[in-house]
Enzyme design. Structure first.
Site, PDB file in Angstrom:
ATOM      1  N   LYS A 138       0.841  -1.204   0.000  1.00  0.00           N
ATOM      2  CA  LYS A 138       0.000   0.000   0.000  1.00  0.00           C
ATOM      3  C   LYS A 138       0.869   1.245   0.000  1.00  0.00           C
ATOM      4  O   LYS A 138       0.588   2.202  -0.727  1.00  0.00           O
ATOM      5  CB  LYS A 138      -0.866   0.034   1.270  1.00  0.00           C
ATOM      6  CG  LYS A 138      -2.133  -0.764   1.212  1.00  0.00           C
ATOM      7  CD  LYS A 138      -2.948  -0.385   2.439  1.00  0.00           C
ATOM      8  CE  LYS A 138      -4.130  -1.280   2.647  1.00  0.00           C
ATOM      9  NZ  LYS A 138      -4.861  -0.934   3.868  1.00  0.00           N
TER      10      LYS A 138
ATOM     11  N   ASP B  15      -8.104   2.383   4.379  1.00  0.00           N
ATOM     12  CA  ASP B  15      -8.652   1.068   4.695  1.00  0.00           C
ATOM     13  C   ASP B  15      -9.400   0.616   3.460  1.00  0.00           C
ATOM     14  O   ASP B  15     -10.132   1.394   2.847  1.00  0.00           O
ATOM     15  CB  ASP B  15      -9.585   1.088   5.912  1.00  0.00           C
ATOM     16  CG  ASP B  15      -9.686  -0.310   6.512  1.00  0.00           C
ATOM     17  OD1 ASP B  15      -8.715  -0.759   7.127  1.00  0.00           O
ATOM     18  OD2 ASP B  15     -10.734  -0.973   6.331  1.00  0.00           O
TER      19      ASP B  15
ATOM     20  N   GLY C 185      -2.601  -8.979  -2.100  1.00  0.00           N
ATOM     21  CA  GLY C 185      -3.987  -9.290  -1.747  1.00  0.00           C
ATOM     22  C   GLY C 185      -4.715 -10.094  -2.815  1.00  0.00           C
ATOM     23  O   GLY C 185      -4.215 -11.113  -3.310  1.00  0.00           O
TER      24      GLY C 185
HETATM   25  P1  IMP Z   1      -6.638  -3.328   5.443  1.00  0.00           P
HETATM   26  O1  IMP Z   1      -5.168  -3.291   5.718  1.00  0.00           O
HETATM   27  O2  IMP Z   1      -7.466  -3.625   6.629  1.00  0.00           O
HETATM   28  O3  IMP Z   1      -7.087  -2.127   4.680  1.00  0.00           O
HETATM   29  O4  IMP Z   1      -6.866  -4.612   4.524  1.00  0.00           O
HETATM   30  C1  IMP Z   1      -6.908  -4.512   3.189  1.00  0.00           C
HETATM   31  C2  IMP Z   1      -7.070  -5.898   2.597  1.00  0.00           C
HETATM   32  O5  IMP Z   1      -7.947  -5.772   1.490  1.00  0.00           O
HETATM   33  C3  IMP Z   1      -5.753  -6.414   2.068  1.00  0.00           C
HETATM   34  O6  IMP Z   1      -5.118  -7.277   2.965  1.00  0.00           O
HETATM   35  C4  IMP Z   1      -6.178  -7.139   0.799  1.00  0.00           C
HETATM   36  O7  IMP Z   1      -6.587  -8.428   1.125  1.00  0.00           O
HETATM   37  C5  IMP Z   1      -7.390  -6.358   0.338  1.00  0.00           C
HETATM   38  N1  IMP Z   1      -6.998  -5.273  -0.584  1.00  0.00           N
HETATM   39  C6  IMP Z   1      -7.081  -3.933  -0.389  1.00  0.00           C
HETATM   40  N2  IMP Z   1      -6.611  -3.267  -1.443  1.00  0.00           N
HETATM   41  C7  IMP Z   1      -6.201  -4.182  -2.320  1.00  0.00           C
HETATM   42  C8  IMP Z   1      -5.589  -4.089  -3.604  1.00  0.00           C
HETATM   43  O8  IMP Z   1      -5.291  -3.024  -4.150  1.00  0.00           O
HETATM   44  N3  IMP Z   1      -5.346  -5.264  -4.202  1.00  0.00           N
HETATM   45  C9  IMP Z   1      -5.642  -6.472  -3.645  1.00  0.00           C
HETATM   46  N4  IMP Z   1      -6.167  -6.613  -2.450  1.00  0.00           N
HETATM   47  C10 IMP Z   1      -6.458  -5.469  -1.783  1.00  0.00           C
END
Ligand code: IMP
Length: 208
Positions: free
Chosen positions: A12, A71, A153
């Site tokens: 990210k 997020d 992801g």
């Molecule tokens: P966060 O850190 O709680 O925002 O979790 C985000 C999760 O959503 C990640 O671990 C991925 O599984 C999924 N995710 C969010 N953005 C992406 C992206 O750009 N590509 C692929 N998966 C994503």
């Protein structure tokens, strides 16, 4: 002006850095550059908005820097929006991308409606207590199998509308132009250029 990016997710961080690179007035600071490692943010809100605002506020209060948090997650139509806010821990263990993709494929077995979207909520927190948030989305479909090695992801399973290849196969520059994160960050720069300009005495030339 310095802007703390409240994420430990290196993928990210890289994407946000690439998307914001044209905005030369902003100096992006990673959590790793803070003098002390901040406490882990417990992402226990039941919405992406709640988690994004919590991350931005907690890291802003610790660092006293203007702080931006992301997020994000995948919402699959025929699964009622799952994995959604639980995207990072869909298969149980937080951040196990491969297990999450396998579980998603299992849930999608035999389904013909494979429409899905990525959603990203960007939150901005100011040291004086103010905060803002907005979202960006990217529509697409879930592939029948994983392909590609780029991104992170669910990228190996997500084929954005208008393309034949998964995000993990497409060039990073393409993803950083059309992704939910890119859409949200562009909207954020447009909506918040005024407050950021005031905060850092920046010229009003912030839009990439
Ligand atoms: P966060 O850190 O709680 O925002 O979790 C985000 C999760 O959503 C990640 O671990 C991925 O599984 C999924 N995710 C969010 N953005 C992406 C992206 O750009 N590509 C692929 N998966 C994503």
């Amino acid at each position: 002006m310095q802007l703390l990016i409240a994420t430990k997710n290196q993928h990210k961080l890289a994407e946000i850095g690439a998307i914001l690179a044209p905005v030369t007035d902003l100096e992006l600071i990673g959590i790793g550059s803070l003098p002390e490692e901040p406490a882990e943010v417990i992402e226990d809100a039941d919405t992406m908005e709640g988690n994004a605002l919590k991350k931005a506020r907690q890291l802003c209060d610790v660092s006293r820097l203007w702080t931006l948090a992301d997020d994000s997650g995948l919402e699959v139509l025929c699964l009622g929006g799952a994995p959604g806010v639980n995207s990072a821990r869909y298969a149980g263990k937080h951040g196990d991308d491969h297990a999450n993709n396998l579980k998603l494929l299992q849930e999608m077995a035999g389904r013909s409606d494979r429409r899905a979207r990525f959603r990203c909520v960007i939150a901005l927190a100011a040291p004086d207590g103010r905060s803002w948030h907005l979202e960006g989305t990217c529509e697409g479909v879930i592939a029948e199998s994983m392909s590609g090695h780029g991104g992170f992801g669910y990228d190996p399973l997500f084929i954005p509308d208008g393309y034949q290849h998964s995000f993990a196969e497409l060039d990073a520059a393409v993803k950083n132009r059309i992704s939910h994160r890119a859409v949200a960050l562009r909207a954020a720069l447009a909506a918040w250029s005024g407050v950021l300009s005031d905060a850092g005495n920046l010229p009003a030339t912030m839009r990439p």
